[in-house]
Design a protein around this motif. Structure first.
Motif, mmCIF file in Angstrom:
data_model
loop_
_atom_site.group_PDB
_atom_site.id
_atom_site.type_symbol
_atom_site.label_atom_id
_atom_site.label_comp_id
_atom_site.label_asym_id
_atom_site.label_seq_id
_atom_site.Cartn_x
_atom_site.Cartn_y
_atom_site.Cartn_z
ATOM 1 N N HIS A 98 -10.864 84.381 15.533
ATOM 2 C CA HIS A 98 -9.473 84.778 15.807
ATOM 3 C C HIS A 98 -9.457 86.266 16.132
ATOM 4 N N LEU A 99 -9.085 86.604 17.368
ATOM 5 C CA LEU A 99 -9.069 88.004 17.808
ATOM 6 C C LEU A 99 -7.665 88.394 18.226
ATOM 7 N N HIS A 100 -7.394 89.699 18.248
ATOM 8 C CA HIS A 100 -6.120 90.126 18.840
ATOM 9 C C HIS A 100 -6.376 91.088 19.989
ATOM 10 N N LEU A 101 -5.508 91.051 20.971
ATOM 11 C CA LEU A 101 -5.647 91.905 22.150
ATOM 12 C C LEU A 101 -4.516 92.940 22.172
ATOM 13 N N PHE A 102 -4.268 93.532 21.025
ATOM 14 C CA PHE A 102 -3.283 94.608 20.882
ATOM 15 C C PHE A 102 -1.851 94.110 21.083
ATOM 16 N N GLU A 103 -0.944 95.101 21.218
ATOM 17 C CA GLU A 103 0.473 94.743 21.225
ATOM 18 C C GLU A 103 1.112 94.847 22.605
ATOM 19 N N ARG A 104 2.296 94.235 22.695
ATOM 20 C CA ARG A 104 3.207 94.471 23.821
ATOM 21 C C ARG A 104 4.535 94.843 23.187
ATOM 22 N N GLU A 105 5.194 95.820 23.756
ATOM 23 C CA GLU A 105 6.541 96.131 23.266
ATOM 24 C C GLU A 105 7.537 95.532 24.238
ATOM 25 N N CYS A 106 8.502 94.769 23.699
ATOM 26 C CA CYS A 106 9.473 94.066 24.544
ATOM 27 C C CYS A 106 10.888 94.330 24.036
ATOM 28 N N SER A 107 11.226 95.594 23.833
ATOM 29 C CA SER A 107 12.525 95.904 23.233
ATOM 30 C C SER A 107 13.654 95.987 24.250
ATOM 31 N N ILE A 108 13.320 96.067 25.542
ATOM 32 C CA ILE A 108 14.397 96.133 26.539
ATOM 33 C C ILE A 108 14.816 94.700 26.850
#
Ligand code: ADP
Length: 478
Positions: A220-230
């Motif tokens: 199980h890996l993660h590929l960092f974040e995305r910000e989706c606040s707009i």
């Protein structure tokens, strides 16, 4: 897997076909009558008409899709996002018919498809959650007491909700009963399930989500974040990676938490774990989406990883070919969803004919589109027509690139969110990184719209160029 069927349309069908072609996998497109000349149909090796235009008679007709897939000797089905992508019964049907569902196992789809079941599944893992109820409300009086304990404002949410629908903010206890009634009837009509629960309404939150990749070998890996606040109507319009506000420590912590959520449901494939981040940088688990997200390209741009390719390899039983420590963030990416909507009229759908459609291109500019010039935007489906994605070394350079790309974009015939993108990318709050999910309500006011969206001069130039070109064609000017 030698041949796949893409059970979807528009930009995401095109996007999946592109990677399949790169991997030497044959493709089958499906379409409704109105989509017969759409790019995804023309690009695929084979295409089958499913029937009439409404989704229920075409893209949601799972049995028909399976029948055609079997007839054409397909090995796997990619559901894209929306339509059948989070439908566990369809995933089962695919597998019962001897094909591979390019997505997670049915248990993960069922668990994460219900916000309450998802909370329950992750509860053993010490994952921070928004204060609230962990079961559906059956007794309104007790729910109200609970709301008073949590403190107003609170949010009533549909357990089966999605796409920003089925949520109601309750400001004080007097309006509790009335909003409850509305929420239950909305949830029933939209999702066929009236289960609702309450959550603390986090003020000024940022929407931060983590891309995860899990394989069938237990990695199980993660590929960092995305910000989706707009967002407008709790739905995303602009996304970016990385977020302007995560420290490396917080990123690592949220990433690890996301992989624990994936572990909690034995996840396999590409998925997204969504969180809210409050003003004090506390994060809370919201939900997990068990599919490819609309905004996946920003992650691809900063990691250099083709997520669709990884989905296919994982579906074939391969192990993820890299480890967590091999992954790095390269630069900054932004995505603007181009919706056929009028931002000046509360983002109301604005469908019609794409009279002119000449997207920008060049270094660090990617356009994922399901339409070409001359096409009509059908009323039957999601009004998103394309996504403009940019990538550059820094956030500032990516913002500049986005503005240049919007400026270069020639799009006539319908109103779109392109000028809204310009508004956001030049707004001091967005530019400085000091924003949250209340951005649109706070800053995109009628007065601000007037000031920023008057784009007539640019449109006039585009129209003049278009007419000139058309006249030259008619007059056969060399
Ligand atoms: P959906 O499944 O409909 O997309 P989510 O739970 O993912 O619903 O929430 C969508 C958006 O709604 C979030 O990005 C955020 O803007 C808002 N939201 C959801 N829950 C809360 C909350 N508890 N407090 C404040 N805003 C919330």
């Amino acid at each position: 897997m030698k041949k796949i069927l893409i059970a979807n349309r528009g930009e995401i069908a095109v996007r999946i076909i592109r990677t399949a072609q790169k991997m030497g996998i044959e493709t089958v497109a499906v379409y409704s009558n109105i989509d017969r000349d759409a790019p995804h149909v023309l690009m695929a090796d084979q295409a089958v008409c499913l029937g009439d235009n409404p989704s229920s008679a075409s893209y949601l007709d799972g049995e028909k899709i399976i029948k055609e897939a079997k007839r054409l000797g397909v090995d796997g089905i990619h559901p894209g996002y929306g339509f059948l992508s989070e439908n566990a019964a369809f995933a089962k049907l695919v597998e019962d018919n001897g094909m591979i569902f390019i997505g997670p196992n049915q248990r993960a789809i069922v668990t994460m498809g219900s916000k309450l079941a998802a909370k329950e599944a992750v509860s053993k893992y010490n994952i921070p959650m928004v204060p609230g109820m962990d079961r559906a409300i059956t007794d309104i009086k007790r729910a109200k007491e609970h709301a008073l304990d949590i403190g107003f404002p609170i949010l009533i949410k549909a357990s089966a909700g999605g796409g920003g629908k089925g949520m109601r903010i309750v400001e004080n206890s007097e309006e509790f009963e009335e909003q409850m009634d509305r929420a239950v009837s909305e949830a029933l009509s939209a999702f066929g399930d009236g289960s609702v629960f309450i959550e603390k309404y986090i003020t000024k939150p940022r929407h931060i989500e983590i891309q995860v990749l899990s394989d069938s070998h237990g990695n199980h890996l993660h590929l960092f974040e995305r910000e989706c606040s707009i967002q407008r109507r709790h739905q995303k319009v602009i996304e970016e990676a990385p977020s302007a506000v995560l420290s490396p420590e917080l990123r690592a912590k949220m990433g690890k938490t996301a992989t624990e959520v994936a572990k909690a449901c034995d996840y396999v494939g590409a998925g997204t774990v969504e969180f809210l981040l409050d003003e004090h940088k506390n994060f809370y688990f919201l939900e997990m989406n068990t599919r490819l997200q609309v905004e996946h390209p920003v992650t691809e741009m900063i990691t250099g990883i083709d997520l669709v390719e990884q989905q296919m390899l994982i579906a074939m039983g391969r192990e993820i070919p890299f480890r967590q420590e091999d992954l790095n963030i390269d630069g900054h990416a932004l995505e603007l969803r181009i919706y056929a909507e009028d931002p000046e009229d509360n983002f109301a759908p604005n469908i019609g004919k794409l009279e002119r459609f000449v997207p920008p291109s060049g270094e660090g500019v990617r356009l994922d589109s399901g339409y070409v010039e001359g096409m009509d935007i059908p009323i039957f489906y999601d009004p998103m027509i394309a996504k403009l994605i940019v990538h550059a070394k820094t956030r500032r350079a990516a913002l500049k690139r986005l503005l240049e790309a919007i400026d270069e974009f020639e799009l006539l015939g319908i109103k779109t969110t392109l000028p809204f993108g310009q508004f956001v990318a030049t707004h001091p709050a967005f530019v400085s990184g000091d924003f949250d999910t209340g951005f649109v309500a706070r800053y995109f006011t009628p007065k601000a719209k007037k000031k920023h969206l008057r784009n007539e001069a640019k449109l006039a130039v585009q129209l003049a160029n278009y007419l000139l070109e058309r006249n030259e064609k008619v007059l056969k000017v060399p």
